[in-house]
Design an enzyme around this catalytic site. Sequence first.
Site, PDB file in Angstrom:
ATOM      1  N   HIS A  35    -115.172 105.517 -18.788  1.00 47.29           N
ATOM      2  CA  HIS A  35    -114.003 105.269 -17.946  1.00 47.29           C
ATOM      3  C   HIS A  35    -112.847 106.070 -18.543  1.00 47.29           C
ATOM      4  O   HIS A  35    -112.751 106.215 -19.757  1.00 47.29           O
ATOM      5  CB  HIS A  35    -113.632 103.783 -17.940  1.00 47.29           C
ATOM      6  N   CYS A 109    -113.365 106.740 -11.307  1.00 47.28           N
ATOM      7  CA  CYS A 109    -112.122 106.793 -12.075  1.00 47.28           C
ATOM      8  C   CYS A 109    -111.873 108.171 -12.670  1.00 47.28           C
ATOM      9  O   CYS A 109    -110.713 108.609 -12.795  1.00 47.28           O
ATOM     10  CB  CYS A 109    -112.148 105.741 -13.182  1.00 47.28           C
TER      11      CYS A 109
END
Length: 205
Positions: A35, A109
């Site tokens: 992430h 993301c």
Amino acid sequence: MDAGNEGTVTPVLLNIYDLTPANDYLYWFGFGVFHSGIEVHGMEYGFGAHDFPSSGVFEVESKSCPGFVYRKSLWLGTTDMSQEEFRSFIEKLAGKYHGNTYHLISKNCNHFTDDVCKSLTGKPIPGWVNRLARVGSYFDCLLPESVQVSPVGRVPTLRPITDDDLDSISTISDSDEEEDKHLLPVSSTDLHSVDVPLKLAKDLL
């Protein structure tokens, strides 16, 4: 630009988090499940999923995204945007990143942080951060159907709210053990910033 901000630049950082302990091994082979969030003016911005056609872009304290294990930060460059200009930019960009359009392979993301980085510095994020998604796009037929066509995660409480809702939301937020993620409204709407937990992509891996 205001006189007080003229001639000043602000660092643009990429904060990278591990989604799995396997990254300790995969990292050395140029792979991993990561992430990432973009840090500008001391705050971090990321993209997550929910079931509604509204912004999935959220704001957290830098290097402190709940549910992920912080790995490292990378210097991406600088921007001469003031804090107000950057806030306007990120809220406008949030209109392209609705929570119900999140996809682990095609719009995650890392795609968001790459988009922000290109806009601010003219350069992409390092390729290894999202390499697994790019490789996965070539083998989409081998992925579970839920990953191919469905957004990852959901925020069932995300919706436009009224003043009557604020007290109950405040009560929920005070009792929440997780650090809040503040979802950013699209600048052209009247949505409030709503503090809601995002389900993590790693939960569906």
